[in-house]
Write an enzyme that holds these catalytic residues in place. Structure first.
Site, PDB file in Angstrom:
ATOM      1  N   LYS A   1      19.982 -10.831   2.373  1.00  0.00           N
ATOM      2  CA  LYS A   1      19.517 -11.318   3.679  1.00  0.00           C
ATOM      3  C   LYS A   1      17.978 -11.306   3.711  1.00  0.00           C
ATOM      4  O   LYS A   1      17.340 -11.700   2.740  1.00  0.00           O
ATOM      5  CB  LYS A   1      20.160 -10.504   4.808  1.00  0.00           C
ATOM      6  CG  LYS A   1      21.704 -10.553   4.732  1.00  0.00           C
ATOM      7  CD  LYS A   1      22.378 -10.237   6.048  1.00  0.00           C
ATOM      8  CE  LYS A   1      22.413  -8.774   6.383  1.00  0.00           C
ATOM      9  NZ  LYS A   1      23.266  -8.438   7.529  1.00  0.00           N
TER      10      LYS A   1
ATOM     11  N   TRP B   1       0.790  -1.226   0.000  1.00  0.00           N
ATOM     12  CA  TRP B   1       0.000   0.000   0.000  1.00  0.00           C
ATOM     13  C   TRP B   1       0.829   1.286   0.000  1.00  0.00           C
ATOM     14  O   TRP B   1       0.301   2.356  -0.180  1.00  0.00           O
ATOM     15  CB  TRP B   1      -0.955   0.027   1.206  1.00  0.00           C
ATOM     16  CG  TRP B   1      -0.344  -0.458   2.495  1.00  0.00           C
ATOM     17  CD1 TRP B   1      -0.486  -1.697   3.049  1.00  0.00           C
ATOM     18  CD2 TRP B   1       0.495   0.282   3.397  1.00  0.00           C
ATOM     19  NE1 TRP B   1       0.215  -1.781   4.227  1.00  0.00           N
ATOM     20  CE2 TRP B   1       0.819  -0.582   4.469  1.00  0.00           C
ATOM     21  CE3 TRP B   1       1.004   1.594   3.406  1.00  0.00           C
ATOM     22  CZ2 TRP B   1       1.641  -0.192   5.537  1.00  0.00           C
ATOM     23  CZ3 TRP B   1       1.816   1.981   4.452  1.00  0.00           C
ATOM     24  CH2 TRP B   1       2.128   1.097   5.499  1.00  0.00           C
TER      25      TRP B   1
ATOM     26  N   THR C   1       4.811 -12.275   5.370  1.00  0.00           N
ATOM     27  CA  THR C   1       3.912 -12.608   4.258  1.00  0.00           C
ATOM     28  C   THR C   1       4.651 -13.435   3.210  1.00  0.00           C
ATOM     29  O   THR C   1       4.092 -14.380   2.646  1.00  0.00           O
ATOM     30  CB  THR C   1       3.347 -11.324   3.617  1.00  0.00           C
ATOM     31  OG1 THR C   1       2.831 -10.486   4.652  1.00  0.00           O
ATOM     32  CG2 THR C   1       2.253 -11.630   2.625  1.00  0.00           C
TER      33      THR C   1
ATOM     34  N   PRO D   1      -3.657  -5.747  -5.971  1.00  0.00           N
ATOM     35  CA  PRO D   1      -3.131  -4.659  -5.143  1.00  0.00           C
ATOM     36  C   PRO D   1      -3.506  -4.857  -3.671  1.00  0.00           C
ATOM     37  O   PRO D   1      -4.362  -5.667  -3.344  1.00  0.00           O
ATOM     38  CB  PRO D   1      -3.827  -3.423  -5.716  1.00  0.00           C
ATOM     39  CG  PRO D   1      -5.090  -3.933  -6.335  1.00  0.00           C
ATOM     40  CD  PRO D   1      -4.821  -5.342  -6.782  1.00  0.00           C
TER      41      PRO D   1
ATOM     42  N   GLU E   1      10.510  -8.492  -2.714  1.00  0.00           N
ATOM     43  CA  GLU E   1      11.105  -7.242  -2.239  1.00  0.00           C
ATOM     44  C   GLU E   1      10.496  -7.016  -0.865  1.00  0.00           C
ATOM     45  O   GLU E   1       9.323  -6.668  -0.754  1.00  0.00           O
ATOM     46  CB  GLU E   1      10.786  -6.113  -3.227  1.00  0.00           C
ATOM     47  CG  GLU E   1      11.811  -5.016  -3.196  1.00  0.00           C
ATOM     48  CD  GLU E   1      11.524  -4.018  -2.100  1.00  0.00           C
ATOM     49  OE1 GLU E   1      12.078  -4.207  -0.979  1.00  0.00           O
ATOM     50  OE2 GLU E   1      10.756  -3.093  -2.353  1.00  0.00           O
TER      51      GLU E   1
ATOM     52  N   GLY F   1      15.063  -9.781   0.768  1.00  0.00           N
ATOM     53  CA  GLY F   1      14.395 -10.270  -0.436  1.00  0.00           C
ATOM     54  C   GLY F   1      15.224 -11.150  -1.334  1.00  0.00           C
ATOM     55  O   GLY F   1      16.378 -11.463  -1.045  1.00  0.00           O
TER      56      GLY F   1
ATOM     57  N   CYS G   1      10.623   0.825   2.552  1.00  0.00           N
ATOM     58  CA  CYS G   1      11.638  -0.086   3.102  1.00  0.00           C
ATOM     59  C   CYS G   1      13.060   0.414   2.893  1.00  0.00           C
ATOM     60  O   CYS G   1      13.961   0.010   3.612  1.00  0.00           O
ATOM     61  CB  CYS G   1      11.446  -1.464   2.499  1.00  0.00           C
ATOM     62  SG  CYS G   1      10.992  -1.416   0.774  1.00  0.00           S
TER      63      CYS G   1
END
Ligand code: ADP
Length: 498
Positions: free
Chosen positions: A462, A157, A239, A182, A257, A465, A291
């Site tokens: 690591k 999001w 997730t 999405p 990612e 991703g 991130c």
């Protein structure tokens, strides 16, 4: 009744499947909340398992002709999409700010440049060449590249359009077809993107867009679907693990990612003013919800106190407000759970003994209404082993950690489960090279930060991703290699003759 209450909700009653706008099978409609007001602003159709099945079937049917289409024709369609996108960008930016609360000045700058990326991905569509391999003279060995099949793209999001762009661009250039799911908090701009694909004249089924829930919903079904060859995912590490389990039976391939806790290292010899510009900007951009932001600010001890003072001074200058207001620097958090998570981490930081230099509270009162606003926050005296330095907060919280010398900077930078990005500021070229090569991160920025382009690989090592988006590398995960070996003689000895 006030004016805001009278405003009609925007209606998005359809999913985009097989080139048609269809109602969800189970008829589920969910209100999308405007985080600047805390009130619903749109009603959006959510698909479930049956809709995902229909979308995957449409993508499967479309795959054959699309994958065989000459690369230059796929490129031409992507360029048409890029042109439409460029024209739509101001409205897309407004809608994205409305749906996820990111300040308009940021979405405008970001989305305003996306057409360049669409053009760049288009340019990859006819470059998927193989190679010849010299072995014995009696054979010719060569490789060809083939699209992997139907791709499930699952996006977060914080940057819905950018995440979709980074997945759909290479997937479509490679000749794959796509089902895009999405995030439940921000479905609107992905549906607008579907409209642009329709206008551009993409064949039905090449791109399908199905908003819906993740676990137990459309997302999970997409991952488990046996006809989906690959999942391209941006989101949380937890997730990603659930996705690996759900996709295990169909042996999918993945690009992930995931999160980050990027170290932003300020050496005492740096240009202090520039370093602080970058470090404060990257701590509070997207309201801390990205991130790659430099959420761990490692500051060499001689300039540590000055850096804390400057961070605090800059925090007071940040204009927090509704995402669509022109003067807003920093919008609200994108949803109520994220606001609660950020405030929870402020509490954790306090309990761990870090000093709250400024911020840390929800902003309330007439100017903010029921929106999810939080102050730009600075913690000083942070230890790298504290949870606020180890865990991804995804809020506008800068943790300032002191260090002494290069070796400690590198040790602290690498003492993290994540490895997405890192930044460092120094005037010493040798140090820049030494430190950047020792840092465990997919991306290192020196004397700049968050310099992101479609032509440079983006992704982490690591827990951050698998694989890379952008750069020439981005197309690889969407292509298989086929090796062909042809005998020049056509002779094959009888193995049982003697
Ligand atoms: P965030 O915390 O940023 O929302 P998530 O990883 O929860 O990150 O969500 C990112 C995307 O993953 C969203 O589109 C969400 O719906 C989807 N998602 C969440 N859980 C699952 C799951 N178990 N399977 C497939 N998709 C999921």
């Amino acid at each position: 009744m006030n004016a805001a209450r009278q405003e009609a909700l925007a209606e998005y009653p359809h999913l985009y499947i097989g080139g048609a706008w269809v109602a969800p099978v189970a008829g589920e409609v969910v209100e999308s909340i405007d985080p600047s007001t805390g009130r619903p602003w749109a009603r959006v159709a959510f698909g479930g398992a049956a809709d995902i099945d229909a979308a995957v079937q449409a993508a499967r049917v479309a795959f054959g002709p699309w994958s065989r289409r000459p690369g230059h024709e796929r490129a031409a369609l992507l360029r048409r999409l890029a042109d439409l996108y460029e024209r739509a960008a101001p409205e897309l930016a407004r809608l994205e700010s409305r749906d996820n609360g990111r300040a308009l000045r940021e979405t405008r700058a970001d989305i305003g440049g996306h057409h360049n990326a669409w053009h760049w991905y288009a340019s990859l569509a006819d470059k998927g060449s193989g190679r010849t391999i010299p072995i014995e003279d009696s054979v010719l060995a060569f490789t060809t590249r083939k699209p992997v099949g139907v791709v499930g793209a699952i996006t977060p999001w914080n940057v819905p359009l950018m995440a979709a762009l980074w997945k759909l661009g290479p997937a479509l250039a490679a000749g794959c077809t796509v089902v895009l799911k999405p995030a439940e908090h921000t479905p609107v701009t992905s549906l607008e993107l579907a409209r642009l694909f329709e206008q551009a004249g993409f064949p039905p089924g090449v791109v399908n867009v199905v908003p819906g829930w993740g676990a137990g919903g459309a997302g999970e079904r997409l991952v488990a679907h046996p006809d989906v060859a690959k999942i391209a995912f941006t989101g949380e590490g937890g997730t990603a693990k659930a996705i690996l389990h759900a996709g295990a039976d169909s042996l999918k391939r993945y690009t992930f990612e995931l999160g980050g806790k990027a170290p932003h290292i300020l050496f005492a010899d740096a240009d202090f003013e520039q370093a602080i510009n970058a470090a404060t900007g990257s701590a509070w951009a997207l309201c801390g919800q990205s991130c790659a932001l430099g959420s761990r600010v490692l500051v060499e001890r001689p300039i540590y106190e000055r850096a804390v003072e400057e961070f605090t001074r800059r925090a007071a200058r940040v204009r927090v407000g509704p995402a669509l207001r022109e003067e807003t620097h920093m919008g609200p958090q994108a949803h109520a759970e994220q606001l609660a998570k950020t405030l929870g981490y402020v509490e954790i930081g306090r309990r761990e003994g870090a000093q709250l230099a400024c911020g840390g509270r929800r902003l309330e009162g007439d100017a903010y209404g029921a929106g999810y606003y939080v102050e730009p926050t600075v913690f000083a005296g942070v230890g790298n082993d504290m949870r606020i330095a180890r865990e991804e907060i995804f809020g506008p919280v800068a943790a300032l950690i002191p260090f002494d010398g290069e070796d400690e900077a590198v040790a602290l930078a690498n003492a993290s489960s994540y490895g997405l990005a890192a930044g460092l500021w120094t005037r010493d070229v040798g140090r820049a090279l030494r430190v950047s090569s020792r840092i465990e991160a997919g991306m290192v920025w020196v004397n700049t930060y968050r310099y992101i382009r479609w032509s440079t690989p983006y992704g982490g090592v690591k827990a951050s991703g698998w694989g890379r988006e952008n750069g020439m590398e981005c197309i690889e995960p969407y292509l298989d290699v086929q090796t062909t070996i042809i005998s020049k003689s056509g002779r094959f000895p009888d193995p049982y003759a003697t």
